[in-house]
Motif scaffolding. Structure first.
Motif, PDB file in Angstrom:
ATOM      1  N   LYS A  26     186.565  56.285  51.128  1.00 34.06           N
ATOM      2  CA  LYS A  26     187.532  56.345  51.801  1.00 34.06           C
ATOM      3  C   LYS A  26     188.105  57.862  51.393  1.00 34.06           C
ATOM      4  CE  LYS A  26     188.750  51.503  51.911  1.00 34.06           C
ATOM      5  NZ  LYS A  26     190.013  50.491  51.315  1.00 34.06           N
ATOM      6  N   LEU A  27     188.216  58.637  52.346  1.00 33.74           N
ATOM      7  CA  LEU A  27     189.002  60.025  52.075  1.00 33.74           C
ATOM      8  C   LEU A  27     190.101  60.255  52.851  1.00 33.74           C
ATOM      9  CD1 LEU A  27     185.659  62.088  52.707  1.00 33.74           C
ATOM     10  CD2 LEU A  27     186.489  61.311  50.743  1.00 33.74           C
ATOM     11  N   LYS A  28     191.336  60.651  51.920  1.00 30.54           N
ATOM     12  CA  LYS A  28     192.661  60.383  52.425  1.00 30.54           C
ATOM     13  C   LYS A  28     193.286  61.934  52.189  1.00 30.54           C
ATOM     14  CE  LYS A  28     193.225  55.652  51.397  1.00 30.54           C
ATOM     15  NZ  LYS A  28     194.579  54.677  50.711  1.00 30.54           N
ATOM     16  N   ASN A  29     193.756  62.455  53.178  1.00 28.85           N
ATOM     17  CA  ASN A  29     194.745  63.399  53.348  1.00 28.85           C
ATOM     18  C   ASN A  29     194.098  64.814  52.830  1.00 28.85           C
ATOM     19  OD1 ASN A  29     196.651  61.513  54.179  1.00 28.85           O
ATOM     20  ND2 ASN A  29     197.039  61.262  51.747  1.00 28.85           N
ATOM     21  N   ASN A  30     194.217  65.926  53.254  1.00 27.17           N
ATOM     22  CA  ASN A  30     193.847  67.159  52.830  1.00 27.17           C
ATOM     23  C   ASN A  30     192.410  67.530  52.203  1.00 27.17           C
ATOM     24  OD1 ASN A  30     196.338  68.269  53.771  1.00 27.17           O
ATOM     25  ND2 ASN A  30     197.124  68.844  51.817  1.00 27.17           N
ATOM     26  N   VAL A  31     191.494  66.465  52.808  1.00 27.78           N
ATOM     27  CA  VAL A  31     190.309  66.693  52.334  1.00 27.78           C
ATOM     28  C   VAL A  31     189.517  67.543  53.639  1.00 27.78           C
ATOM     29  CG1 VAL A  31     188.038  65.551  51.695  1.00 27.78           C
ATOM     30  CG2 VAL A  31     190.272  64.680  51.142  1.00 27.78           C
ATOM     31  N   HIS A  32     188.909  68.602  53.034  1.00 25.39           N
ATOM     32  CA  HIS A  32     187.907  69.463  54.200  1.00 25.39           C
ATOM     33  C   HIS A  32     186.599  69.215  53.966  1.00 25.39           C
ATOM     34  CE1 HIS A  32     186.298  72.864  55.734  1.00 25.39           C
ATOM     35  NE2 HIS A  32     187.249  73.064  56.693  1.00 25.39           N
ATOM     36  N   MET A  33     185.851  68.890  55.200  1.00 27.44           N
ATOM     37  CA  MET A  33     184.471  68.413  55.216  1.00 27.44           C
ATOM     38  C   MET A  33     183.691  69.787  55.883  1.00 27.44           C
ATOM     39  SD  MET A  33     184.286  65.732  53.669  1.00 27.44           S
ATOM     40  CE  MET A  33     182.760  64.822  54.100  1.00 27.44           C
ATOM     41  N   ASP A  34     182.633  70.279  55.278  1.00 29.80           N
ATOM     42  CA  ASP A  34     181.912  71.158  56.072  1.00 29.80           C
ATOM     43  C   ASP A  34     180.493  70.567  55.646  1.00 29.80           C
ATOM     44  OD1 ASP A  34     180.716  73.429  56.812  1.00 29.80           O
ATOM     45  OD2 ASP A  34     180.946  74.994  55.256  1.00 29.80           O
ATOM     46  N   VAL A  35     179.933  70.312  56.772  1.00 24.72           N
ATOM     47  CA  VAL A  35     178.818  69.778  56.985  1.00 24.72           C
ATOM     48  C   VAL A  35     177.656  70.527  57.860  1.00 24.72           C
ATOM     49  CG1 VAL A  35     177.423  67.457  57.014  1.00 24.72           C
ATOM     50  CG2 VAL A  35     179.811  67.433  56.658  1.00 24.72           C
ATOM     51  N   PRO A  36     177.072  71.532  57.236  1.00 19.69           N
ATOM     52  CA  PRO A  36     176.247  72.356  58.263  1.00 19.69           C
ATOM     53  C   PRO A  36     175.080  71.854  58.546  1.00 19.69           C
ATOM     54  CG  PRO A  36     176.082  72.750  55.818  1.00 19.69           C
ATOM     55  CD  PRO A  36     177.089  71.862  55.770  1.00 19.69           C
ATOM     56  N   SER A  37     174.600  70.750  57.930  1.00 26.31           N
ATOM     57  CA  SER A  37     173.254  70.032  58.532  1.00 26.31           C
ATOM     58  C   SER A  37     173.356  68.705  58.141  1.00 26.31           C
ATOM     59  CB  SER A  37     171.970  70.799  57.836  1.00 26.31           C
ATOM     60  OG  SER A  37     172.160  70.727  56.440  1.00 26.31           O
ATOM     61  N   SER A  38     172.233  67.952  58.680  1.00 26.87           N
ATOM     62  CA  SER A  38     172.351  66.644  58.720  1.00 26.87           C
ATOM     63  C   SER A  38     172.216  66.141  57.239  1.00 26.87           C
ATOM     64  CB  SER A  38     171.311  65.821  59.367  1.00 26.87           C
ATOM     65  OG  SER A  38     170.128  66.562  59.085  1.00 26.87           O
ATOM     66  N   VAL A  39     172.826  65.060  56.964  1.00 24.09           N
ATOM     67  CA  VAL A  39     172.782  64.339  55.603  1.00 24.09           C
ATOM     68  C   VAL A  39     172.226  63.107  55.742  1.00 24.09           C
ATOM     69  CG1 VAL A  39     174.760  65.555  54.633  1.00 24.09           C
ATOM     70  CG2 VAL A  39     175.105  63.506  55.759  1.00 24.09           C
ATOM     71  N   CYS A  40     172.073  62.638  54.541  1.00 27.64           N
ATOM     72  CA  CYS A  40     171.172  61.056  54.534  1.00 27.64           C
ATOM     73  C   CYS A  40     171.967  60.224  53.617  1.00 27.64           C
ATOM     74  CB  CYS A  40     169.951  61.189  53.920  1.00 27.64           C
ATOM     75  SG  CYS A  40     168.920  59.822  54.258  1.00 27.64           S
ATOM     76  N   ASN A  41     172.845  59.314  54.209  1.00 25.44           N
ATOM     77  CA  ASN A  41     173.595  58.404  53.552  1.00 25.44           C
ATOM     78  C   ASN A  41     173.167  56.815  53.883  1.00 25.44           C
ATOM     79  OD1 ASN A  41     175.333  60.191  51.548  1.00 25.44           O
ATOM     80  ND2 ASN A  41     176.162  60.679  53.743  1.00 25.44           N
ATOM     81  N   LYS A  42     172.163  56.416  53.678  1.00 23.35           N
ATOM     82  CA  LYS A  42     171.434  55.178  54.024  1.00 23.35           C
ATOM     83  C   LYS A  42     172.230  53.977  53.501  1.00 23.35           C
ATOM     84  CE  LYS A  42     166.717  56.610  54.987  1.00 23.35           C
ATOM     85  NZ  LYS A  42     165.297  56.489  54.482  1.00 23.35           N
TER      86      LYS A  42
END
Length: 349
Positions: A63-79
């Motif tokens: 759970k991410l709440k308020n003023n969190v910035h996500m920069d995901v330049p490529s694919s990730v792996c969260n199985k």
């Protein structure tokens, strides 16, 4: 055996602590194979989630709440990730959204809260494993801003507060069982209602004047319908849905208890020319919460249902306080139109 951290709720005030230290704490939690992580930022300064921590390992709930910035330049792996809550999170661009969600191949539940001024114009949710999706939007929007949803395993959908957007496109949701559409209006290009034809349970708190209804939609699987009976021209919506739901078993109408201003300019009830198919063979339960027996228009709607639903077994009305003598008059008036008073139980609370 390596230690396991079950859950961590981290509240961050960036005016008081260093963002680097916060990143270190998150890294420690992930190294301890944390199963549930809640990160809440309580400051005006934005916390940039470290790219190095985007692969969450054993994390099940995030759970991410308020003023969190996500920069995901490529694919990730969260199985391992099953539950994801994004509360007013900001993203570098729309590819960050696609890459982030695309890296969660076993995600089951997704909750999204967004501001109307978000920099991501097209919020794409393409998750084949997703079963439950909730979208909450602050009021307002932009004509080139919207949602694109592709979720073939989706079973539960809730959308609240979308208005004034360019589009809300939903496709490939034929497994959808239950949906709730609340305060959605003025979308330029959308197929929202058309996408819901597979549902069995449907709750609508909308005005038919402010959302597109294409004629000919058939809700063949719908058995439970809930309508909020104070939106503008809600009667038209009731008529449309009854005509489109041949197997409907339960109809529930909901009013607000004290807001008479909601009833200004609602239009005029026009009795349908033909009795809906569901009235002949299927409708068994009729519920009206907040029934206003003083209003002639609501009385007409109630009598129409009671007088035409041949298979009705139970009708339940709840209302504000009413004197015993008047209550007896209201009940007698309603019972007078019931098709089969021996078969149908009328309850007036």
């Amino acid at each position: 055996m390596a230690p396991v951290l079950q859950s961590l709720y981290l509240i961050v005030h960036l005016e008081r602590c260093n963002a680097k230290d916060t990143g270190i704490l998150l890294g420690i939690a992930l190294a301890l194979h944390v199963h549930e992580l809640v990160l809440e930022v309580r400051s005006r300064e934005v916390f940039r989630f470290p790219r190095s921590l985007l692969n969450f390992g054993t994390l099940v709930t995030l759970k991410l709440k308020n003023n969190v910035h996500m920069d995901v330049p490529s694919s990730v792996c969260n199985k391992s990730l099953r539950n994801l809550h994004l509360h007013y999170v900001e993203y570098q661009d729309q590819n960050s959204v696609i890459n982030f969600l695309g890296g969660c191949p076993n995600l089951k539940t997704l909750t999204v809260h967004r501001y109307s001024h978000s920099s991501v114009k097209t919020f794409t949710i393409s998750v084949p494993s997703l079963e439950k999706l909730s979208i909450y939007n602050s009021n307002g929007g932009q004509p080139d801003w919207g949602y694109a949803i592709n979720a073939p395993s989706l079973k539960l959908l809730k959308i609240k507060g979308i208005s004034g957007l360019g589009f809300c496109l939903i496709e490939n949701v034929m497994e959808l069982v239950e949906a709730s559409i609340i305060d959605v209006s003025s979308i330029s290009n959308e197929n929202l209602i058309e996408s819901l034809t597979s549902v069995k349970r449907l709750s609508l708190r909308i005005s038919p004047l402010k959302i597109k209804f294409t004629t000919g939609n058939i809700f063949d699987h719908l058995v439970y319908l809930e309508l909020h009976a104070y939106k503008e021209a809600w009667w038209n919506l009731l008529t449309i849905m009854l005509d489109s739901s041949p197997k409907l078993k339960t109809l529930k109408l909901i009013n607000r208890w004290h807001c008479e201003k909601d009833y200004v300019g609602r239009g005029e009830w026009k009795q349908p020319k033909n009795v809906p198919r569901c009235f002949w063979f299927h409708l068994e339960i009729f519920i009206w919460k907040g029934y206003k027996w003083q209003r002639e228009d609501e009385k007409q709607v109630a009598k129409y249902v009671l007088g035409n639903a041949f298979s009705l077994k139970r009708a339940i009305f709840s209302t504000k306080r009413i004197k015993p003598k008047k209550r007896a008059e209201v009940v007698k008036d309603l019972k007078s139109v019931v098709k089969d008073s021996n078969r149908c139980q009328l309850i007036f609370k």
